[in-house]
Motif scaffolding. Sequence first.
Motif, short mmCIF file in Angstrom:
data_model
loop_
_atom_site.label_atom_id
_atom_site.label_comp_id
_atom_site.label_asym_id
_atom_site.label_seq_id
_atom_site.Cartn_x
_atom_site.Cartn_y
_atom_site.Cartn_z
N UNK A 78 58.16 80.97 64.08
CA UNK A 78 58.97 80.21 65.04
C UNK A 78 58.10 79.65 66.17
N UNK A 79 57.30 80.52 66.80
CA UNK A 79 56.48 80.07 67.91
C UNK A 79 55.37 79.11 67.46
N UNK A 80 54.80 79.34 66.30
CA UNK A 80 53.76 78.44 65.80
C UNK A 80 54.33 77.06 65.51
N UNK A 81 55.52 77.00 64.95
CA UNK A 81 56.17 75.72 64.68
C UNK A 81 56.45 74.97 65.98
N UNK A 82 56.98 75.69 66.96
CA UNK A 82 57.25 75.05 68.25
C UNK A 82 55.96 74.61 68.94
N UNK A 83 54.90 75.37 68.76
CA UNK A 83 53.60 74.99 69.34
C UNK A 83 53.14 73.66 68.77
N UNK A 84 53.21 73.53 67.46
CA UNK A 84 52.80 72.28 66.81
C UNK A 84 53.66 71.11 67.28
N UNK A 85 54.96 71.33 67.37
CA UNK A 85 55.85 70.26 67.82
C UNK A 85 55.57 69.87 69.27
N UNK A 86 55.31 70.85 70.12
CA UNK A 86 55.01 70.55 71.53
C UNK A 86 53.69 69.79 71.67
N UNK B 35 53.54 68.19 81.27
CA UNK B 35 54.59 69.21 81.10
C UNK B 35 54.60 69.70 79.66
N UNK B 36 54.58 68.78 78.71
CA UNK B 36 54.60 69.17 77.31
C UNK B 36 53.34 69.93 76.91
N UNK B 37 52.22 69.58 77.51
CA UNK B 37 50.98 70.32 77.26
C UNK B 37 51.08 71.75 77.76
N UNK B 38 51.67 71.95 78.94
CA UNK B 38 51.85 73.31 79.47
C UNK B 38 52.82 74.12 78.60
N UNK B 39 53.85 73.45 78.11
CA UNK B 39 54.78 74.13 77.19
C UNK B 39 54.03 74.54 75.92
N UNK B 40 53.17 73.67 75.41
CA UNK B 40 52.39 73.99 74.21
C UNK B 40 51.47 75.18 74.47
N UNK C 71 53.60 78.30 74.43
CA UNK C 71 54.01 78.63 73.06
C UNK C 71 52.84 79.15 72.23
N UNK C 72 51.67 78.59 72.43
CA UNK C 72 50.49 79.09 71.73
C UNK C 72 50.19 80.53 72.16
N UNK C 73 50.29 80.79 73.44
CA UNK C 73 50.08 82.16 73.93
C UNK C 73 51.12 83.11 73.34
N UNK C 74 52.36 82.66 73.24
CA UNK C 74 53.42 83.49 72.64
C UNK C 74 53.12 83.76 71.16
N UNK C 75 52.59 82.77 70.47
CA UNK C 75 52.20 82.96 69.07
C UNK C 75 51.11 84.01 68.95
N UNK C 76 50.14 83.94 69.83
CA UNK C 76 49.05 84.91 69.81
C UNK C 76 49.53 86.32 70.16
#
Length: 125
Positions: free
Chosen positions: A52-60, A81-86, A89-94
């Motif tokens: 879930x988080x990896x998919x959202x990271x790619x989309x962001x 803003x979208x970069x900070x969200x990415x 999300x990347x940190x959440x994936x990790x």
Amino acid sequence: IARYLLIGTAYFGSLMALRRGGHIFLEVIYRRTTDANVKALALLSDFAVIVFHATLTVLAIRLAFVADRRMISVDLPKNIVYGLVAVALLAATLVAAHRIVQRARMTPEEIRQAIEESAAGEGVE
């Protein structure tokens, strides 16, 4: 500006909740299943969180590259803003990947105990 601060707060707050184990989940399922199934269920759940988080990271990230508009209240591009969200999300994936590695090394009893502590609020700092 409040809208963009709220977006950042939501995603970085979600990251903090994931790191602390404070996200809402259905611990009743873990309580009602056998010890043999607890580990498989926990690992499956953690894997779903990673996907879930990896998919959202790619989309962001994709959105950050195509967003070329500027904010109305501040003369900055929205892709910041979208970069900070990415990043959040990347940190959440990790964090989720680290958690699945930890749980893979635990016994089913240890996983059940960790879930019980988290549900009781003892695992949340």
